[in-house]
Design a protein around this motif. Structure first.
Motif, mmCIF file in Angstrom:
data_model
loop_
_atom_site.group_PDB
_atom_site.id
_atom_site.type_symbol
_atom_site.label_atom_id
_atom_site.label_comp_id
_atom_site.label_asym_id
_atom_site.label_seq_id
_atom_site.Cartn_x
_atom_site.Cartn_y
_atom_site.Cartn_z
ATOM 1 N N LEU A 19 0.862 -1.188 0.000
ATOM 2 C CA LEU A 19 0.000 0.000 0.000
ATOM 3 C C LEU A 19 0.893 1.231 0.000
ATOM 4 C CD1 LEU A 19 -2.719 -1.042 2.622
ATOM 5 C CD2 LEU A 19 -2.842 -1.221 0.126
ATOM 6 N N LYS A 20 0.630 2.148 -0.920
ATOM 7 C CA LYS A 20 1.565 3.256 -1.148
ATOM 8 C C LYS A 20 0.960 4.624 -0.841
ATOM 9 C CE LYS A 20 3.592 0.438 -4.822
ATOM 10 N NZ LYS A 20 3.893 0.341 -6.280
ATOM 11 N N GLY A 21 0.088 4.665 0.164
ATOM 12 C CA GLY A 21 -0.518 5.934 0.546
ATOM 13 C C GLY A 21 -1.972 6.003 0.125
ATOM 14 N N ILE A 22 -2.849 5.405 0.936
ATOM 15 C CA ILE A 22 -4.275 5.308 0.612
ATOM 16 C C ILE A 22 -5.057 6.338 1.413
ATOM 17 C CG2 ILE A 22 -6.306 3.815 0.595
ATOM 18 C CD1 ILE A 22 -4.154 2.926 -1.359
ATOM 19 N N ASP A 23 -5.872 7.120 0.728
ATOM 20 C CA ASP A 23 -6.723 8.133 1.360
ATOM 21 C C ASP A 23 -8.149 7.987 0.840
ATOM 22 O OD1 ASP A 23 -4.649 10.296 2.608
ATOM 23 O OD2 ASP A 23 -3.892 9.594 0.674
ATOM 24 N N PHE A 24 -9.111 7.896 1.752
ATOM 25 C CA PHE A 24 -10.515 7.960 1.351
ATOM 26 C C PHE A 24 -11.372 8.205 2.590
ATOM 27 C CE2 PHE A 24 -10.057 3.433 2.345
ATOM 28 C CZ PHE A 24 -11.220 3.153 3.063
ATOM 29 N N SER A 25 -12.609 8.571 2.368
ATOM 30 C CA SER A 25 -13.554 8.743 3.466
ATOM 31 C C SER A 25 -14.872 8.089 3.087
ATOM 32 C CB SER A 25 -13.769 10.231 3.785
ATOM 33 O OG SER A 25 -14.278 10.913 2.656
ATOM 34 N N LEU A 26 -15.671 7.800 4.091
ATOM 35 C CA LEU A 26 -16.937 7.097 3.875
ATOM 36 C C LEU A 26 -17.976 7.627 4.849
ATOM 37 C CD1 LEU A 26 -18.444 4.754 2.447
ATOM 38 C CD2 LEU A 26 -17.554 3.222 4.223
ATOM 39 N N GLU A 27 -19.127 8.027 4.312
ATOM 40 C CA GLU A 27 -20.199 8.552 5.149
ATOM 41 C C GLU A 27 -21.051 7.411 5.704
ATOM 42 O OE1 GLU A 27 -22.506 11.395 3.017
ATOM 43 O OE2 GLU A 27 -20.803 12.705 2.590
ATOM 44 N N LYS A 28 -21.714 7.682 6.816
ATOM 45 C CA LYS A 28 -22.574 6.691 7.460
ATOM 46 C C LYS A 28 -23.693 6.258 6.516
ATOM 47 C CE LYS A 28 -25.554 5.955 11.500
ATOM 48 N NZ LYS A 28 -25.012 4.609 11.759
ATOM 49 N N GLY A 29 -23.925 4.940 6.489
ATOM 50 C CA GLY A 29 -25.007 4.393 5.677
ATOM 51 C C GLY A 29 -24.667 4.205 4.213
ATOM 52 N N LYS A 30 -23.436 4.522 3.828
ATOM 53 C CA LYS A 30 -23.027 4.397 2.431
ATOM 54 C C LYS A 30 -22.279 3.089 2.196
ATOM 55 C CE LYS A 30 -24.650 8.446 1.351
ATOM 56 N NZ LYS A 30 -25.860 8.581 0.484
ATOM 57 N N VAL A 31 -22.237 2.675 0.931
ATOM 58 C CA VAL A 31 -21.532 1.454 0.544
ATOM 59 C C VAL A 31 -20.376 1.806 -0.385
ATOM 60 C CG1 VAL A 31 -21.692 -0.799 -0.568
ATOM 61 C CG2 VAL A 31 -23.626 0.069 0.769
ATOM 62 N N LEU A 32 -19.179 1.398 0.008
ATOM 63 C CA LEU A 32 -17.988 1.589 -0.808
ATOM 64 C C LEU A 32 -17.541 0.235 -1.347
ATOM 65 C CD1 LEU A 32 -15.415 3.144 -1.795
ATOM 66 C CD2 LEU A 32 -14.414 2.592 0.441
ATOM 67 N N SER A 33 -17.404 0.122 -2.644
ATOM 68 C CA SER A 33 -16.853 -1.093 -3.243
ATOM 69 C C SER A 33 -15.421 -0.831 -3.678
ATOM 70 C CB SER A 33 -17.683 -1.543 -4.447
ATOM 71 O OG SER A 33 -18.912 -2.092 -4.029
ATOM 72 N N ILE A 34 -14.558 -1.811 -3.447
ATOM 73 C CA ILE A 34 -13.163 -1.724 -3.863
ATOM 74 C C ILE A 34 -12.914 -2.832 -4.866
ATOM 75 C CG2 ILE A 34 -10.759 -1.746 -3.114
ATOM 76 C CD1 ILE A 34 -11.679 -0.902 -0.349
ATOM 77 N N ILE A 35 -12.491 -2.449 -6.056
ATOM 78 C CA ILE A 35 -12.235 -3.413 -7.119
ATOM 79 C C ILE A 35 -10.785 -3.287 -7.582
ATOM 80 C CG2 ILE A 35 -14.651 -3.398 -7.865
ATOM 81 C CD1 ILE A 35 -13.800 -1.614 -10.225
ATOM 82 N N GLY A 36 -10.329 -4.283 -8.313
ATOM 83 C CA GLY A 36 -8.960 -4.263 -8.818
ATOM 84 C C GLY A 36 -8.440 -5.674 -9.003
ATOM 85 N N SER A 37 -7.359 -5.800 -9.717
ATOM 86 C CA SER A 37 -6.772 -7.108 -9.983
ATOM 87 C C SER A 37 -6.148 -7.700 -8.727
ATOM 88 C CB SER A 37 -5.693 -6.984 -11.070
ATOM 89 O OG SER A 37 -6.236 -6.460 -12.262
ATOM 90 N N SER A 38 -5.904 -9.001 -8.730
ATOM 91 C CA SER A 38 -5.201 -9.649 -7.626
ATOM 92 C C SER A 38 -3.827 -9.010 -7.473
ATOM 93 C CB SER A 38 -5.043 -11.144 -7.905
ATOM 94 O OG SER A 38 -6.299 -11.771 -7.992
ATOM 95 N N GLY A 39 -3.441 -8.751 -6.224
ATOM 96 C CA GLY A 39 -2.146 -8.138 -5.965
ATOM 97 C C GLY A 39 -2.164 -6.627 -5.958
ATOM 98 N N SER A 40 -3.352 -6.031 -6.144
ATOM 99 C CA SER A 40 -3.430 -4.566 -6.182
ATOM 100 C C SER A 40 -3.424 -3.939 -4.791
ATOM 101 C CB SER A 40 -4.681 -4.119 -6.939
ATOM 102 O OG SER A 40 -5.859 -4.611 -6.308
ATOM 103 N N GLY A 41 -3.645 -4.756 -3.753
ATOM 104 C CA GLY A 41 -3.630 -4.244 -2.383
ATOM 105 C C GLY A 41 -4.987 -4.174 -1.713
ATOM 106 N N LYS A 42 -6.031 -4.657 -2.375
ATOM 107 C CA LYS A 42 -7.399 -4.545 -1.842
ATOM 108 C C LYS A 42 -7.551 -5.228 -0.486
ATOM 109 C CE LYS A 42 -9.458 -6.765 -5.157
ATOM 110 N NZ LYS A 42 -8.229 -7.347 -5.752
ATOM 111 N N THR A 43 -7.181 -6.504 -0.426
ATOM 112 C CA THR A 43 -7.350 -7.271 0.813
ATOM 113 C C THR A 43 -6.433 -6.752 1.913
ATOM 114 O OG1 THR A 43 -8.122 -9.279 -0.300
ATOM 115 C CG2 THR A 43 -7.115 -9.553 1.867
ATOM 116 N N THR A 44 -5.224 -6.351 1.560
ATOM 117 C CA THR A 44 -4.315 -5.788 2.559
ATOM 118 C C THR A 44 -4.908 -4.527 3.158
ATOM 119 O OG1 THR A 44 -2.362 -6.702 1.471
ATOM 120 C CG2 THR A 44 -2.007 -4.851 2.959
ATOM 121 N N LEU A 45 -5.526 -3.690 2.339
ATOM 122 C CA LEU A 45 -6.182 -2.486 2.851
ATOM 123 C C LEU A 45 -7.284 -2.848 3.833
ATOM 124 C CD1 LEU A 45 -6.819 0.512 2.941
ATOM 125 C CD2 LEU A 45 -8.142 0.231 0.824
ATOM 126 N N LEU A 46 -8.092 -3.837 3.481
ATOM 127 C CA LEU A 46 -9.182 -4.264 4.357
ATOM 128 C C LEU A 46 -8.630 -4.810 5.674
ATOM 129 C CD1 LEU A 46 -12.167 -4.046 3.680
ATOM 130 C CD2 LEU A 46 -12.182 -6.471 3.162
#
Length: 262
Positions: A19-46
């Motif tokens: 992970l090379k510097g991840i920034d995001f925000s999420l409001e209450k009651g909202k759904v954020l989906s994270i997509i990307g190829s294997s190895g992109s860092g999705k699961t590590t972020l979670l």
């Protein structure tokens, strides 16, 4: 105001920068989906959000209160992690139910363990146990498995096990419910039942982060979508912006490949 704010999250494994510097925000009651190829860092972020991995830098805040700050000394960070892990619930792709416990016990185990840490009278404890059990049955009703309360994981289909895992994650009333590829271990015919439950949770003001390879699902359920590539957020936006009019060549190539596969 954002419920969750993530700032400059970085994570290395040895010399590999995941992970090379991840920034995001999420409001209450909202759904954020994270997509990307294997190895992109999705699961590590979670896993960093759930403190299964400790970020090397950055901060995580809930309701503007910083619950993790990598710049603090290690002892202080560990104390924060223990006290704030309950802000997040996580549903794994491989269910991770306890095979020796029935469905009801799988759901009530964590709340009952938490109850032991509280100083209560015998009467208060009895009432609390009744409340935990009642809540578990309500959650089972929500995921459509009330009749399976006394069944064991080995007696359930994969889709049913994943629905139990969702109920278990909800049992501690987390601020943010996270899903790590919730349908990847399921046969196609079982995927729909799990996706329906997640979609129904959206209508209950549940705040969710979903790492998924189900593009159509992400498009239909998300309020915001992040596309990750090479450890960064390559592109983000509303489902309409990202799926219908992607700007990044990497996003465009990923979506073309997804269309070909699915």
């Amino acid at each position: 105001m954002s419920l969750l704010t993530v700032s400059d999250i970085r994570k290395n494994f040895g010399k590999t920068e995941v992970l090379k510097g991840i920034d995001f925000s999420l409001e209450k009651g909202k759904v954020l989906s994270i997509i990307g190829s294997s190895g992109s860092g999705k699961t590590t972020l979670l896993r960093c959000l759930n403190f299964l991995e400790v970020p090397d830098s950055g901060t995580i805040a809930i309701n503007d209160k910083v619950i993790f700050d990598a710049s603090k000394n290690k002892k202080s960070r560990e104390s924060e992690i223990r006290s704030n892990r309950l802000h997040f619930g996580l549903v794994f792709q491989s269910f991770n139910l306890f095979p020796q416990y029935n469905v009801l016990d799988n759901i009530t185990l964590a709340p009952l363990m938490r109850l032991k840490e509280q100083k209560l009278t015998v009467e208060e404890k009895k009432h609390a146990v009744e409340q935990i059990t009642s809540n578990a049955y309500e959650l089972l009703e929500k995921v459509g498995l009330t009749e399976k309360a006394k069944s064991y994981p080995c007696e359930l289909s994969g889709g049913q096990q994943q629905r139990v895992a969702i109920a278990r994650a909800l049992a501690l009333s987390p601020d943010v419910l996270c899903f790590d590829e919730p349908t990847s271990a399921l046969d196609p015919e079982l995927t729909g039942e799990v996706l329906r439950v997640i979609k129904e949770l959206k209508s209950t003001d549940c705040t969710m982060i979903v790492v998924t390879h189900e593009m159509e699902f992400a498009k239909n359920i998300s309020d915001h979508v992040i596309f990750m590539a090479n450890g960064i957020i390559e592109e983000e936006g509303t489902p309409e912006e990202l799926f219908d009019n992607p700007k990044s060549p990497l996003t465009q190539a990923f979506l073309r490949k997804s269309d070909e596969l699915f």
